[in-house]
Design a protein around this motif. Structure first.
Motif, PDB file in Angstrom:
ATOM      1  N   VAL A  67       1.102  -1.281   0.014  1.00 49.50           N
ATOM      2  CA  VAL A  67       0.178  -0.313   0.072  1.00 49.50           C
ATOM      3  C   VAL A  67       1.320   1.140   0.011  1.00 49.50           C
ATOM      4  CG1 VAL A  67      -1.338   1.237   1.295  1.00 49.50           C
ATOM      5  CG2 VAL A  67      -1.500  -0.948   1.318  1.00 49.50           C
ATOM      6  N   LEU A  68       1.576   0.952   0.898  1.00 54.10           N
ATOM      7  CA  LEU A  68       2.642   1.813   1.069  1.00 54.10           C
ATOM      8  C   LEU A  68       3.080   2.519  -0.197  1.00 54.10           C
ATOM      9  CD1 LEU A  68       3.886   4.401   3.094  1.00 54.10           C
ATOM     10  CD2 LEU A  68       6.045   3.107   3.374  1.00 54.10           C
ATOM     11  N   ALA A  69       3.881   1.401  -1.023  1.00 52.13           N
ATOM     12  CA  ALA A  69       5.082   1.567  -2.650  1.00 52.13           C
ATOM     13  C   ALA A  69       3.934   2.076  -3.283  1.00 52.13           C
ATOM     14  CB  ALA A  69       5.812   0.154  -2.904  1.00 52.13           C
ATOM     15  N   GLU A  70       2.646   2.003  -3.215  1.00 49.71           N
ATOM     16  CA  GLU A  70       1.384   2.393  -4.623  1.00 49.71           C
ATOM     17  C   GLU A  70       1.354   4.182  -4.386  1.00 49.71           C
ATOM     18  OE1 GLU A  70      -1.928  -0.234  -4.004  1.00 49.71           O
ATOM     19  OE2 GLU A  70      -1.064  -2.052  -4.775  1.00 49.71           O
ATOM     20  N   GLU A  71       1.841   4.153  -3.677  1.00 49.39           N
ATOM     21  CA  GLU A  71       1.515   5.670  -3.171  1.00 49.39           C
ATOM     22  C   GLU A  71       2.761   7.140  -3.987  1.00 49.39           C
ATOM     23  OE1 GLU A  71       0.876   7.046   0.969  1.00 49.39           O
ATOM     24  OE2 GLU A  71      -0.557   5.179   0.581  1.00 49.39           O
ATOM     25  N   GLY A  72       3.784   6.076  -4.642  1.00 50.74           N
ATOM     26  CA  GLY A  72       4.433   6.600  -5.181  1.00 50.74           C
ATOM     27  C   GLY A  72       5.982   7.311  -4.313  1.00 50.74           C
ATOM     28  N   ALA A  73       6.188   7.395  -3.332  1.00 52.51           N
ATOM     29  CA  ALA A  73       7.174   8.298  -2.608  1.00 52.51           C
ATOM     30  C   ALA A  73       8.001   7.796  -3.303  1.00 52.51           C
ATOM     31  CB  ALA A  73       6.621   8.179  -0.811  1.00 52.51           C
ATOM     32  N   ASP A  74       8.839   8.792  -2.972  1.00 54.00           N
ATOM     33  CA  ASP A  74      10.564   8.723  -3.868  1.00 54.00           C
ATOM     34  C   ASP A  74      11.392   9.778  -2.453  1.00 54.00           C
ATOM     35  OD1 ASP A  74      10.109  11.459  -4.112  1.00 54.00           O
ATOM     36  OD2 ASP A  74      10.563  12.080  -6.049  1.00 54.00           O
ATOM     37  N   ARG A  75      11.210   9.576  -1.485  1.00 48.49           N
ATOM     38  CA  ARG A  75      12.226  10.075  -0.409  1.00 48.49           C
ATOM     39  C   ARG A  75      11.761   9.504   0.669  1.00 48.49           C
ATOM     40  NH1 ARG A  75      14.360  16.266  -0.245  1.00 48.49           N
ATOM     41  NH2 ARG A  75      14.906  15.648  -2.733  1.00 48.49           N
ATOM     42  N   PHE A  76      12.573   8.905   1.639  1.00 50.76           N
ATOM     43  CA  PHE A  76      12.391   8.196   2.223  1.00 50.76           C
ATOM     44  C   PHE A  76      13.426   8.383   4.007  1.00 50.76           C
ATOM     45  CE2 PHE A  76       9.679   6.158  -0.193  1.00 50.76           C
ATOM     46  CZ  PHE A  76       8.478   5.083   0.130  1.00 50.76           C
ATOM     47  N   VAL A  77      13.052   8.591   5.077  1.00 48.87           N
ATOM     48  CA  VAL A  77      14.327   8.622   6.056  1.00 48.87           C
ATOM     49  C   VAL A  77      13.723   7.448   6.870  1.00 48.87           C
ATOM     50  CG1 VAL A  77      14.994  10.464   7.380  1.00 48.87           C
ATOM     51  CG2 VAL A  77      14.113  11.190   5.849  1.00 48.87           C
ATOM     52  N   TYR A  78      14.409   6.593   7.662  1.00 53.41           N
ATOM     53  CA  TYR A  78      15.187   6.106   8.693  1.00 53.41           C
ATOM     54  C   TYR A  78      15.514   6.508   9.869  1.00 53.41           C
ATOM     55  CZ  TYR A  78      12.914   2.508   5.792  1.00 53.41           C
ATOM     56  OH  TYR A  78      11.920   1.934   4.521  1.00 53.41           O
ATOM     57  N   LEU A  79      14.840   6.583  10.647  1.00 50.83           N
ATOM     58  CA  LEU A  79      16.038   7.402  12.102  1.00 50.83           C
ATOM     59  C   LEU A  79      15.485   6.735  13.461  1.00 50.83           C
ATOM     60  CD1 LEU A  79      14.331  10.859  11.846  1.00 50.83           C
ATOM     61  CD2 LEU A  79      16.200  10.008  10.988  1.00 50.83           C
TER      62      LEU A  79
END
Length: 366
Positions: free
Chosen positions: A203-215
Motif C-alpha cells: 500500500v505504501l509503495a503504491e503511493e509513489g513516494a520517492d524520498r524516505f528517511v529512517y531514524l
C-alpha cells in the motif's frame, strides 16, 4: 512483470531459517564454547565487529547490545575503514577478537581485514560468521586462533540484496557471544507479522513516494542505516533514502524533508531512549502530511506505534532488530516492484555487484 523470486523467498524464509540456526548453534555449543569461553573470560579482550556494507551495519546494530550484555568494550568497525586505516583502528595492541560478518566470504576487504589484524596485532583471534561454504573466508580461517561458523543452507542469498544472510549472522553473533536472544520467540513473532507487513508495504509503495528517511537510536541507528541502504539498493537509486539517529536528525539532516517524504522512526524498547524517538516522531508528524510518519516498535502501544511487533517489548533493541528489519526489507521489495524493477537484479548492467569488484588491496608499508 518484475522478477523477484529469490528476494521475496529469502525475506519470507527468515523465521524458518532462524529456527534452524538456533538448532545448529545448540548442536555445536561445545565446540563454540571451547573457543570463545577462554577469550571472553579475559578482562583485557577487545571485540571488533567488522564487515562491508550490510555486513558492517550488522555490527553497528548489535554492538550496543553486546556492550551492555557483556559489560565490555565492543566496537563496530567496517572492513572498508579497517583495511584503509589499520594502524588507526587497531592502534591499541591489546588482545582482540575480530568478528567478521560476510555473506560470500569472497569480498577483498573481508579477507584483507583478517590478514591485517594478524599483521598489526600481536594477539589477534578470529570469529567468522558467513553463509558460503565455498567462500575463501570460510575455507581459510579455521585454525587454532580462529573459528568459522556457517549459517544454515539458503542464507547465502541468491538475490542481489542481503536479507536472510544478515539477520542470521546477527542472531548467531548475539547467541555465541552471550547476549542470549530467544530465537524461537523472535521467529514466531516474525512469522506472524510477515503477511501484514507485505500488505502494508505494498500500500505504501503504491503511493509513489520517492524520498524516505529512517531514524532510530542506539542499536536502531544502525538499523536505520541498513534500512535506508536496502531501499536504495532495490530501487537502483531511483528512490532517495536517508538515515540518521533520532537526536542527530535535527542537526542539519532534517533539511532533507519535503512534503513527499515518508519518515520511519524505530521506537526503542528502552524507556529512557524511547522518549527521544517519540519526540522526533511527533515533531515530524507536525511537519509532514498525514500518514507520512510511520513508527515501528515492539511495546504494543497503539497510540505510539504505527507498525507493531507485539510480544517483544521486554527484549533489548539489538535482539529485536532482526525482526524489525523485516519491515524495511518489505518496503524495499514493494517499492522496487512498484517501479517496475527486478529486485533480484536491480543493476542488470552490473553498475553495482553482489560481490564487490574493482578493489585493489595494497601491501601494508613497514
Amino acid at each position: 512483470m518484475t522478477g523477484d523470486l529469490w528476494t521475496a523467498r529469502e525475506i519470507t524464509q527468515q523465521p524458518a531459517v532462524w529456527r534452524t540456526l538456533a538448532e545448529h548453534l545448540a548442536a555445536g555449543k561445545a565446540r563454540i564454547d571451547a573457543f570463545l569461553a577462554p577469550l571472553l573470560a579475559r578482562d583485557d579482550l577487545r571485540i571488533v565487529l567488522t564487515g562491508a556494507g550490510t555486513s558492517a551495519f550488522a555490527g553497528e546494530i548489535i554492538a550496543p547490545g553486546l556492550t551492555r550484555a557483556l559489560r565490555r568494550r565492543v566496537d563496530a568497525v567496517a572492513t572498508t575503514d579497517l583495511v584503509s586505516n589499520p594502524r588507526e583502528h587497531l592502534a591499541e595492541d591489546v588482545p582482540t577478537l575480530l568478528v567478521s560478518f560476510a555473506r560470500s566470504g569472497d569480498s577483498p576487504e573481508s579477507l584483507a581485514a583478517v590478514r591485517l589484524a594478524d599483521e598489526v596485532l600481536s594477539d589477534a583471534w578470529h570469529l567468522v560468521l558467513t553463509c558460503n561454504p565455498d567462500g575463501q573466508l570460510y575455507r581459510t580461517t579455521n585454525g587454532d586462533r580462529s573459528l568459522a561458523l556457517l549459517m544454515p543452507e539458503g542464507t547465502n542469498d541468491r538475490a542481489f540484496a542481503m536479507t536472510s544472510s544478515v539477520t542470521s549472522m546477527m542472531l548467531a553473533a548475539l547467541t555465541v557471544l552471550g547476549a542470549g536472544p530467544d530465537v524461537p520467540l523472535l521467529a514466531d513473532v516474525a512469522a506472524a507479522a510477515l503477511p501484514d507487513l507485505a500488505k502494508r508495504a505494498r500500500v505504501l509503495a503504491e503511493e509513489g513516494a520517492d524520498r524516505f528517511v529512517y531514524l532510530g537510536s542506539g542499536a536502531f541507528a544502525g538499523l536505520a542505516r541498513e534500512s535506508a541502504l536496502k531501499l536504495l539498493e532495490l530501487t537502483a537509486g531511483r528512490v532517495v533514502s536517508y538515515f540518521e539517529s533520532s537526536l542527530g536528525f535535527r542537526h542539519g539532516p532534517k533539511s532533507v524533508l519535503n512534503d513527499d517524504t515518508v519518515a520511519f522512526v524505530y521506537l526503542s524498547n528502552d524507556r529512557y531512549t524511547r522518549q527521544y524517538d517519540v519526540d522526533i516522531a511527533r515533531e515530524l508528524r507536525a511537519a509532514l502530511p498525514d500518514g507520512h510518519v510511520i513508527t515501528i516498535g515492539c511495546r504494543d502501544d497503539a497510540e505510539e506505534e504505527t507498525w507493531s511487533f507485539p510480544g517483544l517489548g521486554h527484549l533489548p533493541d539489538a535482539t529485536v532488530a532482526p525482526v524489525l528489519l523485516l519491515a524495511a526489507q518489505h518496503v524495499a521489495l514493494a517499492t522496487s516492484r512498484a517501479l517496475g524493477l527486478d529486485p533480484d537484479n536491480p543493476f542488470p548492467a552490473n553498475e553495482v555487484n553482489r560481490v564487490v569488484q574493482g578493489v585493489t588491496i595494497h601491501a601494508l608499508d613497514e
